[in-house]
Design a protein around this motif. Sequence first.
Motif, PDB file in Angstrom:
ATOM      1  N   ARG A  60     -50.666  -4.134  42.087  1.00  0.00           N
ATOM      2  CA  ARG A  60     -50.801  -5.533  41.924  1.00  0.00           C
ATOM      3  C   ARG A  60     -49.795  -6.122  41.551  1.00  0.00           C
ATOM      4  NH1 ARG A  60     -56.975  -4.699  40.597  1.00  0.00           N
ATOM      5  NH2 ARG A  60     -57.888  -4.648  42.734  1.00  0.00           N
ATOM      6  N   ARG A  61     -49.190  -5.264  40.316  1.00  0.00           N
ATOM      7  CA  ARG A  61     -47.680  -6.053  39.601  1.00  0.00           C
ATOM      8  C   ARG A  61     -46.703  -5.877  40.634  1.00  0.00           C
ATOM      9  NH1 ARG A  61     -49.003  -2.680  33.994  1.00  0.00           N
ATOM     10  NH2 ARG A  61     -50.600  -4.348  33.110  1.00  0.00           N
ATOM     11  N   GLN A  62     -46.660  -5.354  41.721  1.00  0.00           N
ATOM     12  CA  GLN A  62     -45.780  -5.274  42.707  1.00  0.00           C
ATOM     13  C   GLN A  62     -45.857  -6.185  43.768  1.00  0.00           C
ATOM     14  OE1 GLN A  62     -42.866  -3.427  42.296  1.00  0.00           O
ATOM     15  NE2 GLN A  62     -43.692  -2.808  40.284  1.00  0.00           N
ATOM     16  N   ALA A  63     -46.966  -6.893  43.734  1.00  0.00           N
ATOM     17  CA  ALA A  63     -47.235  -8.078  44.832  1.00  0.00           C
ATOM     18  C   ALA A  63     -48.089  -7.602  45.771  1.00  0.00           C
ATOM     19  CB  ALA A  63     -46.021  -8.893  44.951  1.00  0.00           C
ATOM     20  N   MET A  64     -48.799  -6.486  45.573  1.00  0.00           N
ATOM     21  CA  MET A  64     -49.584  -6.033  46.740  1.00  0.00           C
ATOM     22  C   MET A  64     -51.024  -6.439  46.554  1.00  0.00           C
ATOM     23  SD  MET A  64     -48.071  -2.210  47.071  1.00  0.00           S
ATOM     24  CE  MET A  64     -46.246  -1.762  47.115  1.00  0.00           C
ATOM     25  N   ARG A  97     -34.341  -5.158  50.511  1.00  0.00           N
ATOM     26  CA  ARG A  97     -34.098  -5.017  49.092  1.00  0.00           C
ATOM     27  C   ARG A  97     -34.708  -5.676  48.081  1.00  0.00           C
ATOM     28  NH1 ARG A  97     -27.073  -5.351  49.796  1.00  0.00           N
ATOM     29  NH2 ARG A  97     -27.227  -3.536  51.019  1.00  0.00           N
ATOM     30  N   HIS A  98     -35.659  -6.661  48.560  1.00  0.00           N
ATOM     31  CA  HIS A  98     -36.462  -7.593  47.852  1.00  0.00           C
ATOM     32  C   HIS A  98     -35.586  -8.389  47.141  1.00  0.00           C
ATOM     33  CE1 HIS A  98     -40.694  -6.149  48.199  1.00  0.00           C
ATOM     34  NE2 HIS A  98     -40.170  -5.344  49.026  1.00  0.00           N
ATOM     35  N   GLU A 120     -44.184 -14.395  43.741  1.00  0.00           N
ATOM     36  CA  GLU A 120     -43.415 -15.318  44.216  1.00  0.00           C
ATOM     37  C   GLU A 120     -42.777 -15.003  45.475  1.00  0.00           C
ATOM     38  OE1 GLU A 120     -42.764 -17.688  39.862  1.00  0.00           O
ATOM     39  OE2 GLU A 120     -41.154 -16.268  40.743  1.00  0.00           O
ATOM     40  N   PHE A 121     -41.984 -13.898  45.471  1.00  0.00           N
ATOM     41  CA  PHE A 121     -41.123 -13.460  46.519  1.00  0.00           C
ATOM     42  C   PHE A 121     -41.980 -13.088  47.541  1.00  0.00           C
ATOM     43  CE2 PHE A 121     -39.969  -9.802  49.165  1.00  0.00           C
ATOM     44  CZ  PHE A 121     -38.489  -9.889  49.259  1.00  0.00           C
ATOM     45  N   THR A 147     -54.132 -12.112  51.973  1.00  0.00           N
ATOM     46  CA  THR A 147     -52.876 -11.281  52.591  1.00  0.00           C
ATOM     47  C   THR A 147     -52.258 -10.575  51.172  1.00  0.00           C
ATOM     48  OG1 THR A 147     -52.393 -12.225  54.611  1.00  0.00           O
ATOM     49  CG2 THR A 147     -50.938 -11.017  53.761  1.00  0.00           C
ATOM     50  N   LEU A 148     -52.001 -11.538  50.157  1.00  0.00           N
ATOM     51  CA  LEU A 148     -51.647 -11.133  48.993  1.00  0.00           C
ATOM     52  C   LEU A 148     -52.139 -11.073  47.834  1.00  0.00           C
ATOM     53  CD1 LEU A 148     -48.575 -14.007  49.490  1.00  0.00           C
ATOM     54  CD2 LEU A 148     -48.569 -11.680  50.232  1.00  0.00           C
TER      55      LEU A 148
END
Length: 220
Positions: free
Chosen positions: A21-25, A139-140, A155-156, A178-179
């Motif tokens: 989740r910290r990786q935006a998943m 590359r994020h 945010e990304f 989704t996020l």
Amino acid sequence: MRVLVAEDHRVLARTIATGLRRQAMAVDLAVSGDEAERMCLLTEYDVLVLDRDLPVMTGDEVCRRLRELTDPPRILMLTAAGEITDKVYGLTTLGADDYLAKPFDFAELVARIRTLGRRVPKSPPAALRHEGITLDRARHEVSVEGRPLELTPKEFAVLRLLMEAQGVAVPHDELVRTLWDENLDPRTSVVRAVVSRLRRKLGDPGLITADKGQGYRLCD
């Protein structure tokens, strides 16, 4: 990216979920094989992180059954069975897309999940562009008029979804679905807070608009 972690070791499962989740998943959890199969039938996951040794229904059986679906999730087997013969069996006989033995390095797990998530039949261009904004999905990285922009993973992810929509409004519920994961209350203000921070960082408060009843979209 939406991920299901099927792991009956609850502490490990929560640890993995928190890290992803910290990786935006967006991450959901299942603690048994039958629960994992049921959730995959009800929800479209990009990646399933699957322990082989699950109660009620083994991870091996879950993998076999999901492979019968028309569009199954990508399956990453995460298991203590780490011998070469185990890996070959999981990848060839069971049909898993990837195989990672425990103990594992979390950075490697994240990299493997992201790689699986990018494996689609026709990959879109890595870079998205809109009004001077360039977003590199591989590359994020994000830049505005060539200037690098520091964004949080969430945010990304929001900006990426809006740019992929190409000016079409993305409903609030779709952003949540989704996020974020299934435990987030859809009435929460967390999405609005992320969008607000994103507007400020992009330097154009009017670039992202909230269409009442429609959702969020990027303006020209």
